[in-house]
Design a protein around this motif. Sequence first.
Motif, short mmCIF file in Angstrom:
data_model
loop_
_atom_site.label_atom_id
_atom_site.label_comp_id
_atom_site.label_asym_id
_atom_site.label_seq_id
_atom_site.Cartn_x
_atom_site.Cartn_y
_atom_site.Cartn_z
N THR A 125 -9.69 -18.78 -42.60
CA THR A 125 -9.22 -19.66 -41.53
C THR A 125 -8.76 -18.85 -40.33
N ARG A 149 -11.53 -17.35 -38.53
CA ARG A 149 -12.19 -18.38 -37.74
C ARG A 149 -11.42 -18.64 -36.44
N LYS A 150 -10.10 -18.66 -36.55
CA LYS A 150 -9.28 -18.88 -35.35
C LYS A 150 -9.46 -17.75 -34.34
N LEU A 199 -12.11 -15.99 -34.01
CA LEU A 199 -13.44 -16.15 -33.41
C LEU A 199 -13.45 -17.29 -32.40
N GLU A 200 -12.73 -18.39 -32.72
CA GLU A 200 -12.67 -19.52 -31.77
C GLU A 200 -12.00 -19.10 -30.47
N LYS A 201 -10.89 -18.39 -30.60
CA LYS A 201 -10.16 -17.91 -29.42
C LYS A 201 -11.06 -16.96 -28.63
N ASN A 202 -11.79 -16.09 -29.37
CA ASN A 202 -12.69 -15.15 -28.71
C ASN A 202 -13.77 -15.90 -27.93
N ASP A 203 -14.32 -16.94 -28.55
CA ASP A 203 -15.38 -17.71 -27.89
C ASP A 203 -14.87 -18.39 -26.61
N GLU A 204 -13.63 -18.85 -26.64
CA GLU A 204 -13.03 -19.46 -25.43
C GLU A 204 -12.97 -18.46 -24.29
N GLU A 261 -13.86 -7.19 -28.11
CA GLU A 261 -13.63 -8.63 -28.08
C GLU A 261 -13.56 -9.07 -26.63
N ASN A 318 -20.63 -10.59 -34.36
CA ASN A 318 -19.90 -11.87 -34.37
C ASN A 318 -19.14 -12.18 -33.09
N TYR A 319 -19.00 -11.19 -32.21
CA TYR A 319 -18.10 -11.36 -31.07
C TYR A 319 -18.85 -11.48 -29.75
#
Lengths: 218, 218
Positions: A5, A8-9, A11-16, A95, A127-128
């Motif tokens: 989890t 995942r968080k 990665l989500e923050k990174n995607d933002e 990142e 992944n980043y």
Amino acid sequence: MSVITIERKILEKNDEIAAENRALFARHGVFVINMVSSPGAGKTSILERSLERLKGELKVAVIEGDVQTDLDAQRVARYGVPAVQIVTRGGCHLEANLVRDALKNIDLSGIQVLIIENVGNLVCPSNYDLGEAMKVVVASTTEGDDKPLKYPAMFRNASVLVINKIDLIPYVNSSLSTLRGNALQINPALRIFETSCTTGAGIDEWCSWLAERERTTG
Amino acid sequence: MSVITIERKILEKNDEIAAENRALFARHGVFVINMVSSPGAGKTSILERSLERLKGELKVAVIEGDVQTDLDAQRVARYGVPAVQIVTRGGCHLEANLVRDALKNIDLSGIQVLIIENVGNLVCPSNYDLGEAMKVVVASTTEGDDKPLKYPAMFRNASVLVINKIDLIPYVNSSLSTLRGNALQINPALRIFETSCTTGAGIDEWCSWLAERERTTG
């Protein structure tokens, strides 16, 4: 499991943040590539040959990512381009937030292409998202022709494969056609270039393509 | 930041399991090495040459770690040794619990040396103890002579450096003495071997040393 989890968080923050970077690049019309490879595949050497070749044609800036040292930024800065070194101090990949911070030291309005050289690592950087237009994976002939099968995520997430050190093919137990075949099996859409930074082979083709991409999308 | 805490917990848990693995190896008198390197530096090739050389002298088993595929376990199994493949499915390093699980498939009482070939990655595996007696880092001449400076943790945590692909020295822009010097600057205690899996150079010296270590500590 909680670790997943949290990963995942992250990665989500990174995607933002990557999306914010991407929007910033779009506003300035800057074409951005994220170069990834094993340690020592030749990312910096390809970069040096490309900076020579593109001089006067394209305004390029470079962000270097390394676990330790600013050796690569020093190499690149010799070519008279803006170069910023990110030292991750043990971190195994760049990142989006590190790139965002590095961008404070680059005047985006003055450049057309930004090349981000990631940490040498065929696993984690896949992944980043950093906000790039595309990932370019460099694989050298000396690493063996099985790497696309063994590190599939990196080859799947890249748009371009640069096969480097083709001058060493006569001396290694590695087949160019097997390497190409394995890469295309993982990612049939890969655009493949073959280069040697020692002989200069393929650098012109790669740079012409990069300049053409910049004209089309920049 | 919470992420760091969790990373620390993962490492603490890993260290606990690594200590259990280490105690298990000691009970069975098994000498264990953890081979690490960039992708394609030649870990599996060195392993193949070593298995040939040590046949009849030492009973060896192998655990192979890869992100994807069991290509390496297939290569190693040809030499008639017990070989277990761990596929990490994206994971960038082996952890002690993966090794513990793999050990269920190996009869430790029948072997003297266990060689664990880690995922090809010069960054992440350096933090994860698997219970080994020592880490052996493989660096190939084609990767350039600056890698110890750029990936210091791996060279600092290893006891042995195998410089591989020395047959390619005439063709690459890389100095053996600079590579040795950079490695010793990071870790003055490194035992260094120079090998070529193409010519066979250095394999005998490396294997004799390994056999001697096993006799002393096994």
